[in-house]
Design a protein around this motif. Structure first.
Motif, PDB file in Angstrom:
ATOM      1  N   GLU A  61     -10.365  -7.757   5.331  1.00  0.00           N
ATOM      2  CA  GLU A  61      -9.743  -6.486   5.724  1.00  0.00           C
ATOM      3  C   GLU A  61      -8.603  -6.774   6.688  1.00  0.00           C
ATOM      4  OE1 GLU A  61     -13.031  -3.095   5.337  1.00  0.00           O
ATOM      5  OE2 GLU A  61     -13.466  -4.466   6.972  1.00  0.00           O
ATOM      6  N   THR A  62      -7.505  -6.055   6.501  1.00  0.00           N
ATOM      7  CA  THR A  62      -6.282  -6.364   7.234  1.00  0.00           C
ATOM      8  C   THR A  62      -5.703  -5.108   7.864  1.00  0.00           C
ATOM      9  OG1 THR A  62      -5.791  -8.162   5.686  1.00  0.00           O
ATOM     10  CG2 THR A  62      -3.975  -7.367   7.043  1.00  0.00           C
ATOM     11  N   LEU A  63      -5.146  -5.288   9.049  1.00  0.00           N
ATOM     12  CA  LEU A  63      -4.381  -4.238   9.725  1.00  0.00           C
ATOM     13  C   LEU A  63      -3.008  -4.804  10.045  1.00  0.00           C
ATOM     14  CD1 LEU A  63      -4.129  -1.445  11.078  1.00  0.00           C
ATOM     15  CD2 LEU A  63      -5.055  -2.476  13.154  1.00  0.00           C
ATOM     16  N   LEU A  64      -1.987  -4.244   9.417  1.00  0.00           N
ATOM     17  CA  LEU A  64      -0.609  -4.686   9.618  1.00  0.00           C
ATOM     18  C   LEU A  64       0.123  -3.651  10.466  1.00  0.00           C
ATOM     19  CD1 LEU A  64       1.735  -6.642   8.933  1.00  0.00           C
ATOM     20  CD2 LEU A  64       2.175  -5.225   6.902  1.00  0.00           C
ATOM     21  N   VAL A  65       0.699  -4.103  11.577  1.00  0.00           N
ATOM     22  CA  VAL A  65       1.393  -3.203  12.507  1.00  0.00           C
ATOM     23  C   VAL A  65       2.886  -3.510  12.459  1.00  0.00           C
ATOM     24  CG1 VAL A  65       1.496  -2.327  14.870  1.00  0.00           C
ATOM     25  CG2 VAL A  65      -0.656  -3.249  13.973  1.00  0.00           C
ATOM     26  N   LEU A  66       3.677  -2.489  12.178  1.00  0.00           N
ATOM     27  CA  LEU A  66       5.132  -2.619  12.111  1.00  0.00           C
ATOM     28  C   LEU A  66       5.739  -1.662  13.125  1.00  0.00           C
ATOM     29  CD1 LEU A  66       5.394  -2.481   8.215  1.00  0.00           C
ATOM     30  CD2 LEU A  66       5.497  -4.533   9.617  1.00  0.00           C
ATOM     31  N   ARG A  67       6.246  -2.201  14.228  1.00  0.00           N
ATOM     32  CA  ARG A  67       6.802  -1.355  15.273  1.00  0.00           C
ATOM     33  C   ARG A  67       7.979  -0.535  14.736  1.00  0.00           C
ATOM     34  NH1 ARG A  67       8.650  -4.543  20.363  1.00  0.00           N
ATOM     35  NH2 ARG A  67       6.395  -4.916  20.418  1.00  0.00           N
ATOM     36  N   GLY A  68       7.922   0.758  14.984  1.00  0.00           N
ATOM     37  CA  GLY A  68       8.969   1.650  14.522  1.00  0.00           C
ATOM     38  C   GLY A  68       8.745   2.193  13.122  1.00  0.00           C
ATOM     39  N   LEU A  69       7.795   1.609  12.394  1.00  0.00           N
ATOM     40  CA  LEU A  69       7.510   2.070  11.030  1.00  0.00           C
ATOM     41  C   LEU A  69       6.114   2.667  10.905  1.00  0.00           C
ATOM     42  CD1 LEU A  69       9.092  -0.822   8.934  1.00  0.00           C
ATOM     43  CD2 LEU A  69      10.035   1.444   9.363  1.00  0.00           C
ATOM     44  N   GLY A  70       5.109   1.926  11.332  1.00  0.00           N
ATOM     45  CA  GLY A  70       3.749   2.434  11.233  1.00  0.00           C
ATOM     46  C   GLY A  70       2.747   1.311  11.079  1.00  0.00           C
ATOM     47  N   ILE A  71       1.577   1.659  10.587  1.00  0.00           N
ATOM     48  CA  ILE A  71       0.512   0.688  10.379  1.00  0.00           C
ATOM     49  C   ILE A  71      -0.011   0.803   8.954  1.00  0.00           C
ATOM     50  CG2 ILE A  71      -0.180   0.659  12.806  1.00  0.00           C
ATOM     51  CD1 ILE A  71      -2.467   2.491  12.119  1.00  0.00           C
ATOM     52  N   GLN A  72      -0.487  -0.322   8.446  1.00  0.00           N
ATOM     53  CA  GLN A  72      -1.050  -0.344   7.097  1.00  0.00           C
ATOM     54  C   GLN A  72      -2.421  -1.009   7.135  1.00  0.00           C
ATOM     55  OE1 GLN A  72       1.266  -1.325   3.368  1.00  0.00           O
ATOM     56  NE2 GLN A  72      -0.017  -3.144   3.419  1.00  0.00           N
ATOM     57  N   THR A  73      -3.405  -0.317   6.600  1.00  0.00           N
ATOM     58  CA  THR A  73      -4.752  -0.856   6.513  1.00  0.00           C
ATOM     59  C   THR A  73      -5.023  -1.294   5.078  1.00  0.00           C
ATOM     60  OG1 THR A  73      -5.751   1.307   6.052  1.00  0.00           O
ATOM     61  CG2 THR A  73      -5.556   0.652   8.363  1.00  0.00           C
ATOM     62  N   SER A  74      -5.767  -2.363   4.936  1.00  0.00           N
ATOM     63  CA  SER A  74      -6.092  -2.883   3.609  1.00  0.00           C
ATOM     64  C   SER A  74      -7.499  -3.448   3.624  1.00  0.00           C
ATOM     65  CB  SER A  74      -5.089  -3.958   3.189  1.00  0.00           C
ATOM     66  OG  SER A  74      -5.420  -4.491   1.922  1.00  0.00           O
ATOM     67  N   SER A  75      -8.252  -3.130   2.583  1.00  0.00           N
ATOM     68  CA  SER A  75      -9.622  -3.619   2.470  1.00  0.00           C
ATOM     69  C   SER A  75      -9.844  -4.137   1.062  1.00  0.00           C
ATOM     70  CB  SER A  75     -10.625  -2.500   2.785  1.00  0.00           C
ATOM     71  OG  SER A  75     -11.957  -2.963   2.678  1.00  0.00           O
ATOM     72  N   SER A  76     -10.278  -5.371   0.942  1.00  0.00           N
ATOM     73  CA  SER A  76     -10.499  -5.961  -0.369  1.00  0.00           C
ATOM     74  C   SER A  76     -11.658  -5.261  -1.070  1.00  0.00           C
ATOM     75  CB  SER A  76     -10.784  -7.457  -0.241  1.00  0.00           C
ATOM     76  OG  SER A  76     -11.997  -7.671   0.476  1.00  0.00           O
ATOM     77  N   SER A  77     -11.601  -5.260  -2.385  1.00  0.00           N
ATOM     78  CA  SER A  77     -12.650  -4.626  -3.165  1.00  0.00           C
ATOM     79  C   SER A  77     -13.845  -5.567  -3.305  1.00  0.00           C
ATOM     80  CB  SER A  77     -12.123  -4.249  -4.551  1.00  0.00           C
ATOM     81  OG  SER A  77     -11.718  -5.413  -5.249  1.00  0.00           O
ATOM     82  N   ALA A  78     -14.977  -4.994  -3.645  1.00  0.00           N
ATOM     83  CA  ALA A  78     -16.176  -5.807  -3.810  1.00  0.00           C
ATOM     84  C   ALA A  78     -16.181  -6.569  -5.124  1.00  0.00           C
ATOM     85  CB  ALA A  78     -17.421  -4.926  -3.714  1.00  0.00           C
ATOM     86  N   SER A  79     -15.407  -6.098  -6.111  1.00  0.00           N
ATOM     87  CA  SER A  79     -15.401  -6.695  -7.432  1.00  0.00           C
ATOM     88  C   SER A  79     -14.005  -7.193  -7.793  1.00  0.00           C
ATOM     89  CB  SER A  79     -15.875  -5.677  -8.478  1.00  0.00           C
ATOM     90  OG  SER A  79     -15.694  -6.156  -9.786  1.00  0.00           O
ATOM     91  N   TYR A  80     -13.961  -8.196  -8.666  1.00  0.00           N
ATOM     92  CA  TYR A  80     -12.687  -8.702  -9.158  1.00  0.00           C
ATOM     93  C   TYR A  80     -12.005  -7.711 -10.099  1.00  0.00           C
ATOM     94  CZ  TYR A  80     -13.695 -13.381  -7.327  1.00  0.00           C
ATOM     95  OH  TYR A  80     -13.943 -14.459  -6.500  1.00  0.00           O
ATOM     96  N   LEU A  81     -12.740  -6.727 -10.582  1.00  0.00           N
ATOM     97  CA  LEU A  81     -12.185  -5.771 -11.533  1.00  0.00           C
ATOM     98  C   LEU A  81     -11.387  -4.663 -10.873  1.00  0.00           C
ATOM     99  CD1 LEU A  81     -15.135  -5.383 -14.060  1.00  0.00           C
ATOM    100  CD2 LEU A  81     -13.129  -6.855 -14.242  1.00  0.00           C
ATOM    101  N   SER A  82     -11.481  -4.524  -9.562  1.00  0.00           N
ATOM    102  CA  SER A  82     -10.755  -3.470  -8.852  1.00  0.00           C
ATOM    103  C   SER A  82      -9.861  -4.096  -7.792  1.00  0.00           C
ATOM    104  CB  SER A  82     -11.728  -2.477  -8.213  1.00  0.00           C
ATOM    105  OG  SER A  82     -12.652  -3.142  -7.369  1.00  0.00           O
ATOM    106  N   SER A  83      -8.823  -3.350  -7.422  1.00  0.00           N
ATOM    107  CA  SER A  83      -7.851  -3.853  -6.455  1.00  0.00           C
ATOM    108  C   SER A  83      -8.215  -3.419  -5.043  1.00  0.00           C
ATOM    109  CB  SER A  83      -6.444  -3.354  -6.811  1.00  0.00           C
ATOM    110  OG  SER A  83      -6.424  -1.935  -6.850  1.00  0.00           O
ATOM    111  N   ALA A  84      -7.505  -3.954  -4.082  1.00  0.00           N
ATOM    112  CA  ALA A  84      -7.762  -3.631  -2.679  1.00  0.00           C
ATOM    113  C   ALA A  84      -7.365  -2.184  -2.371  1.00  0.00           C
ATOM    114  CB  ALA A  84      -6.985  -4.585  -1.779  1.00  0.00           C
ATOM    115  N   THR A  85      -8.047  -1.599  -1.395  1.00  0.00           N
ATOM    116  CA  THR A  85      -7.726  -0.251  -0.936  1.00  0.00           C
ATOM    117  C   THR A  85      -6.731  -0.348   0.212  1.00  0.00           C
ATOM    118  OG1 THR A  85      -9.939   0.517  -1.545  1.00  0.00           O
ATOM    119  CG2 THR A  85      -8.671   1.894  -0.036  1.00  0.00           C
ATOM    120  N   THR A  86      -5.564   0.261   0.029  1.00  0.00           N
ATOM    121  CA  THR A  86      -4.484   0.142   1.006  1.00  0.00           C
ATOM    122  C   THR A  86      -3.983   1.530   1.390  1.00  0.00           C
ATOM    123  OG1 THR A  86      -3.811  -1.972   0.049  1.00  0.00           O
ATOM    124  CG2 THR A  86      -2.228  -0.880   1.485  1.00  0.00           C
TER     125      THR A  86
END
Length: 230
Positions: A130-155
């Motif tokens: 799971e990732t938290l990306l912080v971009l000053r002046g733009l915002g933040i982006q959260t990302s969480s990997s899926s439990a299965s290879y058949l689905s993509s990460a939730t961002t």
């Protein structure tokens, strides 16, 4: 050995950008890389074996009675006939003959559920990231990997102007008090939980909280630890 307790990795590509990653993936040493490669090969072999047994069971059933056998190699590999040709080769090979024997001895009421459960297990990711990306002046982006290879990460991306505050909440989980990072978003009743699947320990949560506030608002909003009971 293939997984560890959730741990934090921090990356700063620029003075105005910081990425916090919490993962259960261990440091990839050479022996561990070899073990992961072996595990992947094992998963692929087991998965193909299960699919071959299911295909053999299909050929033994009445459903395949009207299906013609494609035993002549087609001119192009980009066709459904070529897929049938590969399946025919697998079915007539020694592993295919063994799969046919096993499929004939196993009733479909047992074979199908067991195969689906096994395929489900094989498709599960060994690590959670799971990732938290912080971009000053733009915002933040959260990302969480899926439990299965058949689905993509939730961002999700939250613009800076929508971020009202970033807090550390506490809640009871069984008999344990857990601390987690939340983002208060303007116009939304529910808060956004950061690292929702892993819920790292308090030291990690507080470290990320301080870093996010410092990067997002250039140390303009400081003070004591903001916490609320949940």
């Amino acid at each position: 050995m293939l997984t560890t307790a959730p741990h934090l990795r921090t990356r700063r590509p620029s003075p105005t950008t910081v990425e916090y990653t919490v993962s259960t993936s261990p440091t990839l040493t050479l022996p561990l890389r070899l073990l992961l490669i072996t595990t992947i090969i094992f998963r692929v072999l087991i998965g193909w074996s299960v699919l071959l047994i299911l295909y053999s069971k299909y050929l033994l059933s009445n459903l395949a009675a009207a299906t013609s056998t494609h035993n002549v190699q087609p001119e192009t590999i980009v066709s459904i006939d070529y897929l049938y040709y590969i399946l025919h080769l697998l079915h007539t090979s020694k592993p295919g003959q063994f799969a046919t024997t096993l499929a004939a001895l196993t009733p479909p009421t047992l074979l199908i559920p067991l195969s689906l459960v096994l395929l489900h297990i094989l498709l599960q990711r060994p690590h959670t990231t799971e990732t938290l990306l912080v971009l000053r002046g733009l915002g933040i982006q959260t990302s969480s990997s899926s439990a299965s290879y058949l689905s993509s990460a939730t961002t999700r991306f939250i613009p800076t102007e929508k971020v009202q505050d970033i807090l550390v909440n506490e809640a009871f989980r069984g008999f344990e008090v857990r601390y987690y990072l939340v983002v208060v978003v303007e116009g939304e009743d529910d808060v956004v939980v950061v690292f929702p699947r892993l819920l790292p320990r308090r030291k990690v949560v507080e470290s990320v909280w301080r870093g996010v506030r410092g990067c997002l608002w250039e140390e303009g909003r400081v003070g004591g630890l903001s916490a609320k009971g949940g």
